[in-house]
Design a protein around this motif. Structure first.
Motif, PDB file in Angstrom:
ATOM      1  N   ASP A  75       0.719  -1.106   0.361  1.00  0.00           N
ATOM      2  CA  ASP A  75      -0.046  -0.037  -0.042  1.00  0.00           C
ATOM      3  C   ASP A  75       0.803   1.062  -0.032  1.00  0.00           C
ATOM      4  OD1 ASP A  75       1.330   0.054   3.110  1.00  0.00           O
ATOM      5  OD2 ASP A  75      -0.702   0.193   3.638  1.00  0.00           O
ATOM      6  N   ARG A  76       2.221   1.196   0.245  1.00  0.00           N
ATOM      7  CA  ARG A  76       3.015   2.374  -0.091  1.00  0.00           C
ATOM      8  C   ARG A  76       4.652   2.408  -0.767  1.00  0.00           C
ATOM      9  NH1 ARG A  76       3.093  -0.873   3.985  1.00  0.00           N
ATOM     10  NH2 ARG A  76       4.458  -1.031   5.452  1.00  0.00           N
ATOM     11  N   LEU A  97       1.011   4.053  -7.204  1.00  0.00           N
ATOM     12  CA  LEU A  97       1.753   3.341  -6.832  1.00  0.00           C
ATOM     13  C   LEU A  97       1.605   1.895  -7.663  1.00  0.00           C
ATOM     14  CD1 LEU A  97       2.898   1.701  -4.275  1.00  0.00           C
ATOM     15  CD2 LEU A  97       0.005   1.697  -3.441  1.00  0.00           C
ATOM     16  N   CYS A 115      -3.589   2.394  -0.171  1.00  0.00           N
ATOM     17  CA  CYS A 115      -3.785   3.588  -1.494  1.00  0.00           C
ATOM     18  C   CYS A 115      -4.475   4.128  -1.357  1.00  0.00           C
ATOM     19  CB  CYS A 115      -2.437   2.857  -2.293  1.00  0.00           C
ATOM     20  SG  CYS A 115      -2.825   3.578  -3.700  1.00  0.00           S
TER      21      CYS A 115
END
Length: 222
Positions: A105-106, A149, A141
């Motif tokens: 998610d990052r 991303l 995200c």
């Protein structure tokens, strides 16, 4: 969990998946059932393995390390998915243990996973987690940042299987599942990890390829 209970619960979930798939004109075989075994011990998990379940999900690396090596040694062919949030400093351990990671998610985690995969020469499938309801307390995200991303993940050569989400609690899940499906189509991704015990049938009708079911298979959390 008694063997009969495990078999009955698994059969009930499989029947519900087949029913939902039929409504959507899909094949049940195209949907992967992930039995989420977090907080349950090996003795509780084993009856479900004996009933034929082969894909399981855990939320925490350390908890999974404590019970799954022995279970997998006893039953080759079991797949293990990380369905909770992953700290970047646990990337090496996650890559060593899991066959799929659902919470990417990052950018910092993309970097950590890429390094861990290169080092281990092992490449678990990755799902990018989207904060589909824009909830500040949840991982994932933001929808607007997904293309960036995904570009970073692809540039880092992560094996991207698709998108994952957890819709807001207490709200109808269907619009959020439909949005995730649209985002995946827009980005050319086939995998959709969405749907839990309370809403997996809805998720199947809206295209889920992976559903994460705990309570319906194990009962309330230990």
């Amino acid at each position: 969990m008694l063997q009969d209970d495990a078999s009955q619960r698994l059969a009930a979930v499989q029947t519900a998946i087949a029913r939902a798939a039929k409504i959507a004109g899909r094949k049940p075989a195209d949907i992967t059932l992930i039995a989420v075994s977090k907080t349950h011990d090996a003795a509780t998990i084993q009856p479900l393995i004996d009933a034929g379940q082969r894909v399981f999900g855990e939320n925490r690396v350390q908890e999974a390390q404590g019970k799954w090596p022995q279970l997998r040694e006893a039953t080759p062919g079991v797949e293990l998915h990380l369905v909770g949030q992953l700290q970047s400093n646990k990337a090496d351990e996650a890559v060593a243990l899991f066959d799929a990671i659902h919470g990417v998610d990052r950018p910092s985690l993309v970097t950590a996973l890429a390094k861990a995969m290169d080092k281990a020469d092992r490449r678990p499938a990755c799902f990018l987690q989207v904060n589909i309801g824009d909830e500040p307390q949840k991982g994932g995200c933001p929808v607007a940042e997904l293309p960036a991303l995904l570009a970073e993940a692809r540039a880092a050569n992560l094996p991207i299987a698709g998108l994952m989400c957890v819709p807001p609690a207490g709200l109808e899940a269907a619009p959020y599942f439909a949005l995730l499906a649209k985002l995946a189509r827009d980005q050319g991704l086939a995998g959709l990890s969405m749907g839990m015990s309370s809403d997996y049938e809805t998720a199947v009708t809206l295209g889920a390829t992976h559903i994460r079911v705990g309570t319906a298979l194990f009962g309330d959390r230990a």
